[in-house]
Scaffold this motif. Structure first.
Motif, PDB file in Angstrom:
ATOM      1  N   TRP A   1       5.897  -5.036 -17.439  1.00  0.00           N
ATOM      2  CA  TRP A   1       6.057  -6.323 -16.757  1.00  0.00           C
ATOM      3  C   TRP A   1       5.648  -6.225 -15.287  1.00  0.00           C
ATOM      4  CZ3 TRP A   1      11.516  -8.224 -18.738  1.00  0.00           C
ATOM      5  CH2 TRP A   1      11.386  -8.649 -20.070  1.00  0.00           C
ATOM      6  N   LEU A   2       6.074  -5.160 -14.622  1.00  0.00           N
ATOM      7  CA  LEU A   2       5.726  -4.987 -13.206  1.00  0.00           C
ATOM      8  C   LEU A   2       4.206  -4.836 -13.031  1.00  0.00           C
ATOM      9  CD1 LEU A   2       8.646  -2.612 -12.189  1.00  0.00           C
ATOM     10  CD2 LEU A   2       8.207  -4.858 -11.181  1.00  0.00           C
ATOM     11  N   ALA A   3       3.579  -4.098 -13.938  1.00  0.00           N
ATOM     12  CA  ALA A   3       2.132  -3.927 -13.875  1.00  0.00           C
ATOM     13  C   ALA A   3       1.399  -5.242 -14.145  1.00  0.00           C
ATOM     14  CB  ALA A   3       1.682  -2.861 -14.874  1.00  0.00           C
ATOM     15  N   SER A   4       2.064  -6.150 -14.868  1.00  0.00           N
ATOM     16  CA  SER A   4       1.440  -7.435 -15.208  1.00  0.00           C
ATOM     17  C   SER A   4       1.683  -8.503 -14.152  1.00  0.00           C
ATOM     18  CB  SER A   4       1.969  -7.927 -16.564  1.00  0.00           C
ATOM     19  OG  SER A   4       1.619  -7.023 -17.589  1.00  0.00           O
ATOM     20  N   GLY A   5       2.416  -8.167 -13.107  1.00  0.00           N
ATOM     21  CA  GLY A   5       2.591  -9.118 -12.016  1.00  0.00           C
ATOM     22  C   GLY A   5       4.007  -9.572 -11.753  1.00  0.00           C
ATOM     23  N   MET A   6       4.981  -9.051 -12.496  1.00  0.00           N
ATOM     24  CA  MET A   6       6.373  -9.421 -12.227  1.00  0.00           C
ATOM     25  C   MET A   6       6.759  -8.966 -10.823  1.00  0.00           C
ATOM     26  SD  MET A   6       9.821  -8.158 -14.201  1.00  0.00           S
ATOM     27  CE  MET A   6      10.782  -9.484 -14.908  1.00  0.00           C
ATOM     28  N   SER A   7       7.436  -9.814 -10.074  1.00  0.00           N
ATOM     29  CA  SER A   7       7.866  -9.411  -8.740  1.00  0.00           C
ATOM     30  C   SER A   7       8.980  -8.379  -8.842  1.00  0.00           C
ATOM     31  CB  SER A   7       8.361 -10.619  -7.945  1.00  0.00           C
ATOM     32  OG  SER A   7       9.644 -11.024  -8.386  1.00  0.00           O
ATOM     33  N   ILE A   8       9.101  -7.571  -7.814  1.00  0.00           N
ATOM     34  CA  ILE A   8      10.148  -6.545  -7.809  1.00  0.00           C
ATOM     35  C   ILE A   8      11.528  -7.201  -7.785  1.00  0.00           C
ATOM     36  CG2 ILE A   8      11.151  -4.657  -6.462  1.00  0.00           C
ATOM     37  CD1 ILE A   8       8.333  -3.868  -5.654  1.00  0.00           C
ATOM     38  N   GLY A   9      11.639  -8.331  -7.108  1.00  0.00           N
ATOM     39  CA  GLY A   9      12.908  -9.047  -7.081  1.00  0.00           C
ATOM     40  C   GLY A   9      13.318  -9.528  -8.465  1.00  0.00           C
TER      41      GLY A   9
ATOM     42  N   GLU B   1       2.022 -15.588 -12.858  1.00  0.00           N
ATOM     43  CA  GLU B   1       2.331 -16.910 -12.314  1.00  0.00           C
ATOM     44  C   GLU B   1       3.789 -17.280 -12.557  1.00  0.00           C
ATOM     45  OE1 GLU B   1       0.798 -21.553 -12.744  1.00  0.00           O
ATOM     46  OE2 GLU B   1      -0.288 -19.917 -13.709  1.00  0.00           O
ATOM     47  N   LEU B   2       4.332 -16.864 -13.698  1.00  0.00           N
ATOM     48  CA  LEU B   2       5.702 -17.201 -14.048  1.00  0.00           C
ATOM     49  C   LEU B   2       6.720 -16.334 -13.321  1.00  0.00           C
ATOM     50  CD1 LEU B   2       7.457 -19.010 -15.844  1.00  0.00           C
ATOM     51  CD2 LEU B   2       7.311 -17.245 -17.626  1.00  0.00           C
ATOM     52  N   PHE B   3       6.455 -15.021 -13.241  1.00  0.00           N
ATOM     53  CA  PHE B   3       7.413 -14.083 -12.661  1.00  0.00           C
ATOM     54  C   PHE B   3       6.891 -13.424 -11.387  1.00  0.00           C
ATOM     55  CE2 PHE B   3       8.583 -14.172 -17.147  1.00  0.00           C
ATOM     56  CZ  PHE B   3       9.953 -14.308 -17.073  1.00  0.00           C
ATOM     57  N   GLY B   4       5.841 -13.987 -10.808  1.00  0.00           N
ATOM     58  CA  GLY B   4       5.150 -13.288  -9.733  1.00  0.00           C
ATOM     59  C   GLY B   4       5.849 -13.326  -8.395  1.00  0.00           C
ATOM     60  N   LYS B   5       5.180 -12.732  -7.429  1.00  0.00           N
ATOM     61  CA  LYS B   5       5.714 -12.595  -6.074  1.00  0.00           C
ATOM     62  C   LYS B   5       5.975 -13.963  -5.452  1.00  0.00           C
ATOM     63  CE  LYS B   5       3.445  -8.168  -5.259  1.00  0.00           C
ATOM     64  NZ  LYS B   5       3.090  -7.968  -6.656  1.00  0.00           N
ATOM     65  N   ASN B   6       7.075 -14.017  -4.681  1.00  0.00           N
ATOM     66  CA  ASN B   6       7.465 -15.230  -3.959  1.00  0.00           C
ATOM     67  C   ASN B   6       7.697 -16.420  -4.895  1.00  0.00           C
ATOM     68  OD1 ASN B   6       7.000 -13.761  -1.519  1.00  0.00           O
ATOM     69  ND2 ASN B   6       4.815 -14.208  -1.722  1.00  0.00           N
ATOM     70  N   ASN B   7       8.118 -16.115  -6.101  1.00  0.00           N
ATOM     71  CA  ASN B   7       8.405 -17.175  -7.063  1.00  0.00           C
ATOM     72  C   ASN B   7       9.897 -17.157  -7.365  1.00  0.00           C
ATOM     73  OD1 ASN B   7       8.631 -18.915  -9.217  1.00  0.00           O
ATOM     74  ND2 ASN B   7       6.906 -18.058 -10.360  1.00  0.00           N
ATOM     75  N   GLY B   8      10.656 -17.988  -6.664  1.00  0.00           N
ATOM     76  CA  GLY B   8      12.103 -17.998  -6.842  1.00  0.00           C
ATOM     77  C   GLY B   8      12.509 -18.337  -8.257  1.00  0.00           C
ATOM     78  N   PHE B   9      11.754 -19.223  -8.895  1.00  0.00           N
ATOM     79  CA  PHE B   9      12.068 -19.578 -10.273  1.00  0.00           C
ATOM     80  C   PHE B   9      11.962 -18.358 -11.187  1.00  0.00           C
ATOM     81  CE2 PHE B   9      10.523 -20.838 -14.506  1.00  0.00           C
ATOM     82  CZ  PHE B   9      11.609 -21.583 -14.932  1.00  0.00           C
ATOM     83  N   GLY B  10      10.972 -17.498 -10.922  1.00  0.00           N
ATOM     84  CA  GLY B  10      10.799 -16.289 -11.724  1.00  0.00           C
ATOM     85  C   GLY B  10      12.003 -15.371 -11.631  1.00  0.00           C
ATOM     86  N   VAL B  11      12.584 -15.262 -10.440  1.00  0.00           N
ATOM     87  CA  VAL B  11      13.775 -14.424 -10.257  1.00  0.00           C
ATOM     88  C   VAL B  11      14.948 -15.002 -11.033  1.00  0.00           C
ATOM     89  CG1 VAL B  11      15.471 -13.593  -8.583  1.00  0.00           C
ATOM     90  CG2 VAL B  11      13.038 -13.558  -8.005  1.00  0.00           C
TER      91      VAL B  11
END
Length: 307
Positions: free
Chosen positions: A241-249, A207-217
């Motif tokens: 982190w990537l396996a836990s849901g961090m977006s690639i961006g 939720e914090l660093f996930g996909k389509n989350n500009g704040f996470g980037v």
């Protein structure tokens, strides 16, 4: 209490085993390649930067300078004395900026380590680092064409450790120094990644660093400043982190801001930059990292929608 400790040990051993199997081969390959380039090709790589007459190639000169920066296996404290020598031999400061930023972001060892991140993230790391190095050189050319961006004074020549007359022993000693310098961070990264997998809820992290989350980037670009200690040590953490849901961006932003603001790197860079220009450098790093991360997530999201 005993059951809790036993369960913790079992889980920790399980995730350590998975991470080691996944990453250790890349660590070994990267160390061997990095040492080989340092011992057998370093001088040739640096000689190319001086002899190539980059200004004759126009924009292609930046590409060549960036590639040589990626191929250079030495740390920033070793790179800056070389850059001073290059400047004294007539290499323009915009090409030197391109070379240094490339050298800060990637080296042969880190390129090999990063292959463990998977084809997509690995490719994005290469491309975004390349574009960041090119941008640094071009911006210096545009805004500092008639003035000095760097202050090449009072920086001592780095000590060359590769002096053993026996080439094989020189290589072995270089491998030993590389392992001594990187293995503690690499092991710490694997341990932290395993502990993270066990104790940090994946849903909250996604939720914090996930996909389509500009704040996470943006947060990831900022976290790269204090958290990035060693390239090899961050690979297992990024995989987790990537396996836990961090977006690639967000991962891209971290991989750009981290090495560019690593304490040892910025300390060395500060020695050749005035305060105002040092602030420009930090602003450039943070802005480019955030934009690159946001664009990456946007483009990947558009492609997923088309698919």
């Amino acid at each position: 209490m005993y059951d809790f400790i036993e369960r913790e040990i079992i889980y920790l051993w399980y995730y350590l085993d998975i991470l080691c199997r996944q990453i250790v081969p890349f660590y070994i390959i990267g160390t061997l390649i990095g040492s080989a380039i340092s011992v057998f090709a370093k001088d040739r790589i640096h000689a190319l930067l001086v002899k190539s007459k980059l200004k004759k190639f126009g924009f292609l000169g930046y590409i060549f300078a960036a590639l040589l920066g990626f191929a250079s296996p030495i740390c920033m404290y070793g790179t800056i004395p070389l850059v001073v020598a290059f400047y004294q031999k007539g290499v323009r400061q915009d090409f030197l900026a391109c070379f240094m930023v490339a050298s800060v972001l990637l080296n042969p060892q880190l390129i090999a380590y990063s292959a463990a991140l998977g084809p997509l993230v690995f490719s994005l790391r290469l491309v975004t680092c390349f574009l960041m190095a090119l941008s640094a050189g071009i911006l210096i050319r545009i805004f500092f064409k008639h003035s000095d961006f760097f202050v090449f004074t009072s920086f001592g020549i780095g000590h060359n450790h590769d002096t053993d007359p026996n080439l094989f022993m020189r290589y072995i000693k270089n491998v030993g120094r590389n392992i001594k310098a990187t293995l503690p961070y690499f092991a710490a990264g694997i341990l932290l990644a395993a502990l993270f997998t066990i104790h940090v809820p994946q849903d909250a992290f996604a939720e914090l660093f996930g996909k389509n989350n500009g704040f996470g980037v943006l947060l990831s670009a900022t976290l790269g400043v204090p958290l990035y200690l060693c390239g090899g040590g961050t690979i297992p953490i990024l995989i987790t982190w990537l396996a836990s849901g961090m977006s690639i961006g967000a991962a891209v932003a971290f991989m750009l801001s981290g090495p560019a603001t690593k304490l040892t790197n910025i300390t060395a860079l500060k020695s050749i930059l005035r305060v105002k220009h040092f602030i420009y450098y930090l602003a450039f790093v943070m802005l480019f990292s955030a934009i690159a991360g946001l664009l990456t997530d946007t483009i990947l999201h558009l492609f997923s929608l088309k698919g």
